[in-house]
Design an enzyme around this catalytic site. Structure first.
Site, PDB file in Angstrom:
ATOM      1  N   CYS A   2      35.549  31.245  37.415  1.00 38.87           N
ATOM      2  CA  CYS A   2      35.984  30.501  38.514  1.00 38.87           C
ATOM      3  C   CYS A   2      37.425  30.401  38.462  1.00 38.87           C
ATOM      4  O   CYS A   2      38.092  31.051  37.599  1.00 38.87           O
ATOM      5  CB  CYS A   2      35.267  29.060  38.007  1.00 38.87           C
ATOM      6  SG  CYS A   2      33.487  29.048  37.796  1.00 38.87           S
ATOM      7  N   ARG A  27      38.151  35.176  42.123  1.00 36.53           N
ATOM      8  CA  ARG A  27      37.540  34.830  40.883  1.00 36.53           C
ATOM      9  C   ARG A  27      36.059  34.434  40.900  1.00 36.53           C
ATOM     10  O   ARG A  27      35.227  34.081  39.900  1.00 36.53           O
ATOM     11  CB  ARG A  27      38.313  34.089  40.105  1.00 36.53           C
ATOM     12  CG  ARG A  27      39.685  34.436  39.703  1.00 36.53           C
ATOM     13  CD  ARG A  27      40.670  33.499  38.974  1.00 36.53           C
ATOM     14  NE  ARG A  27      39.948  32.840  37.900  1.00 36.53           N
ATOM     15  CZ  ARG A  27      40.369  33.883  36.523  1.00 36.53           C
ATOM     16  NH1 ARG A  27      41.096  34.813  36.783  1.00 36.53           N
ATOM     17  NH2 ARG A  27      39.635  33.209  35.536  1.00 36.53           N
ATOM     18  N   TRP A  74      32.007  30.249  40.642  1.00 35.11           N
ATOM     19  CA  TRP A  74      30.955  31.262  40.612  1.00 35.11           C
ATOM     20  C   TRP A  74      29.674  30.699  39.600  1.00 35.11           C
ATOM     21  O   TRP A  74      30.232  30.336  38.393  1.00 35.11           O
ATOM     22  CB  TRP A  74      31.573  32.743  39.914  1.00 35.11           C
ATOM     23  CG  TRP A  74      30.580  33.954  40.021  1.00 35.11           C
ATOM     24  CD1 TRP A  74      30.283  34.691  40.966  1.00 35.11           C
ATOM     25  CD2 TRP A  74      29.677  34.194  38.989  1.00 35.11           C
ATOM     26  NE1 TRP A  74      29.578  35.524  40.782  1.00 35.11           N
ATOM     27  CE2 TRP A  74      28.930  35.182  39.631  1.00 35.11           C
ATOM     28  CE3 TRP A  74      29.331  33.536  37.915  1.00 35.11           C
ATOM     29  CZ2 TRP A  74      27.778  35.837  38.682  1.00 35.11           C
ATOM     30  CZ3 TRP A  74      28.260  34.228  37.052  1.00 35.11           C
ATOM     31  CH2 TRP A  74      27.635  35.430  37.489  1.00 35.11           C
ATOM     32  N   ASN A 100      36.543  25.852  33.990  1.00 35.52           N
ATOM     33  CA  ASN A 100      35.907  27.590  33.980  1.00 35.52           C
ATOM     34  C   ASN A 100      35.596  27.650  32.703  1.00 35.52           C
ATOM     35  O   ASN A 100      36.190  27.581  31.776  1.00 35.52           O
ATOM     36  CB  ASN A 100      37.360  28.402  34.577  1.00 35.52           C
ATOM     37  CG  ASN A 100      36.767  29.850  34.297  1.00 35.52           C
ATOM     38  OD1 ASN A 100      35.786  30.138  34.375  1.00 35.52           O
ATOM     39  ND2 ASN A 100      37.845  30.657  34.287  1.00 35.52           N
ATOM     40  N   GLY A 101      34.490  28.028  32.441  1.00 39.17           N
ATOM     41  CA  GLY A 101      33.819  28.371  31.145  1.00 39.17           C
ATOM     42  C   GLY A 101      32.315  27.944  30.988  1.00 39.17           C
ATOM     43  O   GLY A 101      31.592  27.729  32.222  1.00 39.17           O
ATOM     44  N   GLU A 485      31.348  55.840  38.695  1.00 44.65           N
ATOM     45  CA  GLU A 485      32.140  54.965  39.201  1.00 44.65           C
ATOM     46  C   GLU A 485      31.867  54.897  40.841  1.00 44.65           C
ATOM     47  O   GLU A 485      32.178  53.890  41.418  1.00 44.65           O
ATOM     48  CB  GLU A 485      33.569  55.378  38.834  1.00 44.65           C
ATOM     49  CG  GLU A 485      34.713  54.342  39.704  1.00 44.65           C
ATOM     50  CD  GLU A 485      34.786  52.976  39.228  1.00 44.65           C
ATOM     51  OE1 GLU A 485      33.902  52.580  38.593  1.00 44.65           O
ATOM     52  OE2 GLU A 485      35.233  52.279  40.101  1.00 44.65           O
ATOM     53  N   LYS A 489      30.983  51.647  43.040  1.00 40.68           N
ATOM     54  CA  LYS A 489      31.868  51.003  44.222  1.00 40.68           C
ATOM     55  C   LYS A 489      31.028  51.056  45.431  1.00 40.68           C
ATOM     56  O   LYS A 489      30.891  49.886  46.383  1.00 40.68           O
ATOM     57  CB  LYS A 489      33.025  52.175  44.630  1.00 40.68           C
ATOM     58  CG  LYS A 489      34.156  52.509  43.661  1.00 40.68           C
ATOM     59  CD  LYS A 489      35.069  51.313  43.648  1.00 40.68           C
ATOM     60  CE  LYS A 489      34.944  50.175  42.845  1.00 40.68           C
ATOM     61  NZ  LYS A 489      35.071  50.162  41.371  1.00 40.68           N
ATOM     62  N   GLU A 492      28.355  47.952  45.011  1.00 38.73           N
ATOM     63  CA  GLU A 492      29.092  46.444  44.659  1.00 38.73           C
ATOM     64  C   GLU A 492      29.717  46.028  45.966  1.00 38.73           C
ATOM     65  O   GLU A 492      29.817  44.724  46.091  1.00 38.73           O
ATOM     66  CB  GLU A 492      29.898  46.490  43.623  1.00 38.73           C
ATOM     67  CG  GLU A 492      31.216  47.086  43.570  1.00 38.73           C
ATOM     68  CD  GLU A 492      32.403  46.811  42.659  1.00 38.73           C
ATOM     69  OE1 GLU A 492      32.173  45.698  41.909  1.00 38.73           O
ATOM     70  OE2 GLU A 492      32.835  47.619  42.171  1.00 38.73           O
ATOM     71  N   HIS A 508      15.711  66.953  35.478  1.00 38.88           N
ATOM     72  CA  HIS A 508      14.857  66.040  34.294  1.00 38.88           C
ATOM     73  C   HIS A 508      14.212  64.996  35.096  1.00 38.88           C
ATOM     74  O   HIS A 508      13.892  63.967  34.498  1.00 38.88           O
ATOM     75  CB  HIS A 508      15.693  65.726  33.289  1.00 38.88           C
ATOM     76  CG  HIS A 508      16.130  67.065  32.503  1.00 38.88           C
ATOM     77  ND1 HIS A 508      15.331  68.010  31.681  1.00 38.88           N
ATOM     78  CD2 HIS A 508      17.652  67.393  32.320  1.00 38.88           C
ATOM     79  CE1 HIS A 508      15.969  68.730  31.226  1.00 38.88           C
ATOM     80  NE2 HIS A 508      17.312  68.789  31.598  1.00 38.88           N
ATOM     81  N   LYS A 607      35.652  38.595  40.353  1.00 40.43           N
ATOM     82  CA  LYS A 607      36.855  39.645  40.082  1.00 40.43           C
ATOM     83  C   LYS A 607      36.837  39.644  38.392  1.00 40.43           C
ATOM     84  O   LYS A 607      37.011  40.811  37.911  1.00 40.43           O
ATOM     85  CB  LYS A 607      37.948  39.350  40.626  1.00 40.43           C
ATOM     86  CG  LYS A 607      39.330  40.173  40.239  1.00 40.43           C
ATOM     87  CD  LYS A 607      39.105  41.708  40.662  1.00 40.43           C
ATOM     88  CE  LYS A 607      39.877  42.641  40.222  1.00 40.43           C
ATOM     89  NZ  LYS A 607      39.469  44.304  40.511  1.00 40.43           N
TER      90      LYS A 607
HETATM   91  C1  AGP Z   1      34.369  46.904  39.012  1.00 38.96           C
HETATM   92  O1  AGP Z   1      34.825  47.469  40.588  1.00 38.96           O
HETATM   93  C2  AGP Z   1      33.991  45.378  38.924  1.00 38.96           C
HETATM   94  N1  AGP Z   1      34.840  44.716  39.736  1.00 38.96           N
HETATM   95  C3  AGP Z   1      33.723  45.286  37.479  1.00 38.96           C
HETATM   96  O2  AGP Z   1      32.722  46.480  36.952  1.00 38.96           O
HETATM   97  C4  AGP Z   1      34.770  45.205  36.517  1.00 38.96           C
HETATM   98  O3  AGP Z   1      35.369  46.731  36.338  1.00 38.96           O
HETATM   99  C5  AGP Z   1      34.318  44.722  35.157  1.00 38.96           C
HETATM  100  O4  AGP Z   1      34.073  43.289  35.349  1.00 38.96           O
HETATM  101  C6  AGP Z   1      35.716  44.830  34.066  1.00 38.96           C
HETATM  102  O5  AGP Z   1      36.555  44.052  34.528  1.00 38.96           O
HETATM  103  P1  AGP Z   1      37.988  43.993  33.669  1.00 38.96           P
HETATM  104  O6  AGP Z   1      38.637  45.422  34.036  1.00 38.96           O
HETATM  105  O7  AGP Z   1      38.838  42.874  34.230  1.00 38.96           O
HETATM  106  O8  AGP Z   1      37.578  43.789  32.253  1.00 38.96           O
END
Ligand code: AGP
Length: 612
Positions: A2, A27, A74, A100-101, A485, A489, A492, A508, A607
């Site tokens: 958050c 966030r 969030w 936040n937590g 990766e 992308k 997400e 396989h 984020k």
């Molecule tokens: C990647 O596009 C995502 N936003 C997510 O997987 C991110 O890489 C992951 O949460 C790790 O975040 P960090 O690098 O800030 O630890």
């Protein structure tokens, strides 16, 4: 997970809080709220939805007051909605809290408070905090003492900001595992989850550490240790980047800006760190542990999400070029595994853009518990993981705002390549090889520009696939993690199901899914496994699979096997992921934009994942 922000000073708080929330929205953004205090009156506004909804709800209302706190959420406990939005307060609407937590023991505390007659309005864990504070206030404690008493009963993680109608002109702040920074301006203070909400007002900040509590009024602040109440003197830090870096500029989205920033990002990650004549890497943040690293027999790379994919590439680099045994694990698994670690010959290296990811931070603490050296590759300067690790290397690529990580990934790969030289030259990597990698790294930014120059063509290819419901990404060795990766992308930000896998695994099982409606994205540079990849493409073609292939410039052989070919410049095999990921980032971006998705703030995500 958050974003929280507070202001106290000689300007109206509301516009500053709203701007702060806009900068923290990446966030978390399922609901938002704020409270502004003017003398002994307070006005609270909360909404479900994004910060723009909050501004709309306030509308023409004049929210006056020089002190306030705000939150963008969030959801962890309690569905997204106004009633669960922060700030939360006690029944008399005296004490207001943004958090936040996670309060892990909130059920027990809630039950005890309800037995004492407290009435709760929300389903959140956070709401126990204002009720506890009010209880101690009623017993005669000052606001800061009441906050301290309440937090000592809390188990879990928090960054909290508290104001009270009965004790106006004061913000009490505290942190445990969730980030909190205090911006020091001229007779005004802004306290927030991260510097992006502060930097437009001041670059002077203080990073609160775990177990610290701050009492802030318009004339100053006092920071003390929660447990001992000892006042502490914290050093002032300087935010190293400018406000403009946290703005979109002429780009439609932060993600597109950050994709195009990657040539500069790689340059920044390399700056001052290569000695070309000696074929050496200079990593100042590892100086004090250099001898320990020389004795290393095994390195554990730990991370989440995109950073985990970078770690997987790093594993190939370190084993092949530094001759160092390397293991990779996702942080959320590592922290619960019975990992056998030898403090004498093993170390843990975590990768994290935000430096606040809860699972990764927990992995660091677990490794430290075992007496193992902990290293970090982190982008956010002064972040919790950067502080917790014994030593590390900063990415220096400025804030990454888009939830989908892009420039952080290529920077992590760049720093891993520098680390490969650093560790390799401590072992049996030759001067010649060190120089070769250094030269290839120096040449990368120009090559990245060449790949980015194909963005319009990639957008055209994306148009063809926006109705696709499934995608399979394949690669081998260094580009197997790039397949993971690329799939991440796409899923997400466009919400299309995409999966990545080793090309050799296709036969396989996954091949059973492939037909003309289930396309393949294949990463097939001319490298040590090129021939093997060609046979995988032939397997797919024989089943009418539709293929987009990423190939090395000048490869005419491969065009016969694919519907679309995107070329990337030749480079050292270990560096190809820094180039091959770019078309995958752009492809995902354009598909998501064409599907009108919220690219920078995709649904259900945030984020920085600062809770488990
Ligand atoms: C990647 O596009 C995502 N936003 C997510 O997987 C991110 O890489 C992951 O949460 C790790 O975040 P960090 O690098 O800030 O630890």
């Amino acid at each position: 997970m958050c974003g929280i922000v507070g202001y106290i000073g000689n300007r109206q708080a509301y516009p500053i809080l709203l701007d702060g929330l806009r900068r923290l929205e990446y966030r978390g953004y399922d609901s938002a709220g704020l409270v502004v205090e003017k003398g002994n009156t307070v006005t609270r506004v909360r909404v479900q939805g994004k910060v723009a909804e909050l501004a709309k709800k306030v509308g023409a209302q004049v929210l006056e007051g020089f002190c306030g706190i705000a939150h963008t959420r969030w959801a962890t406990h309690g569905v997204p909605g106004e009633v669960n939005a922060h700030p939360h307060c006690d029944e008399e609407q005296d004490v207001f809290v943004v958090h936040n937590g996670i309060v892990e023991n909130h059920e027990l505390i809630k039950r005890e408070l309800q037995q004492e007659g407290c009435k709760f309005a929300s389903e959140t864990d956070t709401e126990v905090i204002p009720h506890l504070i009010k209880k101690f206030l009623t017993e005669g404690a000052s606001l800061e003492v009441a906050v301290g008493k309440a937090l000592k009963l809390i188990k879990g993680t928090y960054a909290v900001l508290v104001i009270a109608k009965s004790d106006p002109g004061k913000i009490v702040a505290a942190r445990q595992s969730s980030p909190l920074r205090l911006g020091i301006a001229e007779k005004e203070f802004i306290i927030a989850s991260d510097p992006s909400a502060i930097v437009s007002h001041t670059k002077k900040i203080i990073t609160l550490a775990d177990g610290e509590l701050a009492v802030i009024n318009k004339d100053g602040y006092v920071i003390s240790e929660l447990q001992s109440d000892t006042i502490i003197d914290k050093k002032l830090e300087e935010i190293e980047w400018d406000m403009s870096e946290a703005e979109k500029g002429e780009y439609e989205h932060f993600m597109l800006k950050e994709i195009f920033e990657q040539p500069e990002a790689v340059k920044n990650s390399l700056r001052g760190r290569l000695l070309f004549d000696e074929g050496m890497a200079v990593l100042g943040g590892l100086k004090q542990v250099e001898d320990k690293l020389r004795k290393l027999k095994r390195l554990h790379l730990i991370a989440c999400g995109t950073a985990y994919h970078a770690a997987l590439v790093g594993e190939y680099m370190l084993e092949e070029y530094a001759g160092l045994s390397t293991e990779v694990c996702v942080a959320s698994e590592f922290r619960y595994r019975k990992t056998i670690l030898d403090p004498e010959t093993e170390a843990v290296l975590v990768l994290s853009q935000s430096g606040e990811t809860a699972d990764t931070l927990a992995a660091v603490k677990e490794a430290k518990q075992k007496g193992v050296l902990t290293l970090g590759i982190v982008n956010a300067v002064g972040s919790t993981i950067a502080q917790e690790t014994d030593a590390g290397v900063y990415n220096h690529v400025g804030p990454e705002i888009g939830v989908a990580s892009t420039k952080a990934f290529t920077s992590q790969l760049t720093v891993l390549a520098l680390l490969t030289i650093f560790l390799g030259r401590q072992r049996d990597m030759s001067l010649v090889m060190g120089k070769r990698i250094a030269e290839e790294l120096r040449a990368l930014p120009v090559k990245l520009e060449k790949v980015l120059a194909q963005s319009e063509r990639i957008r055209e290819i994306a148009q063809y696939y926006i109705k696709t419901t499934n995608f399979y990404y394949i690669g081998r060795k260094y580009n197997f993690p790039v397949a993971l990766e690329g799939a991440l992308k796409l899923k997400e930000i466009s919400y299309i199901h995409a999966e990545g896998g080793p090309a050799g695994e296709l036969k396989h099982g996954p091949l059973a899914m492939i037909d003309k409606n289930f396309p393949i994205m294949a990463i097939v540079p001319q490298d040590s496994v090129y021939e093997k990849n060609l046979s995988n493409l032939a397997e797919v073609k024989a089943r009418n699979g539709r293929i987009i292939v990423l190939a090395t410039e000048g490869d005419s052989e491969i065009t016969k096997l694919a519907e679309e070919v995107i070329f990337i410049p030749k480079t050292l095999e270990m560096l190809t992921p820094i180039l091959s990921v770019i078309p995958l980032q752009l492809f995902a971006y354009y598909v998501a934009v064409l599907l009108s998705k919220d690219v920078d703030k995709p649904r259900n995500l945030a984020k920085s994942v600062t809770v488990e």
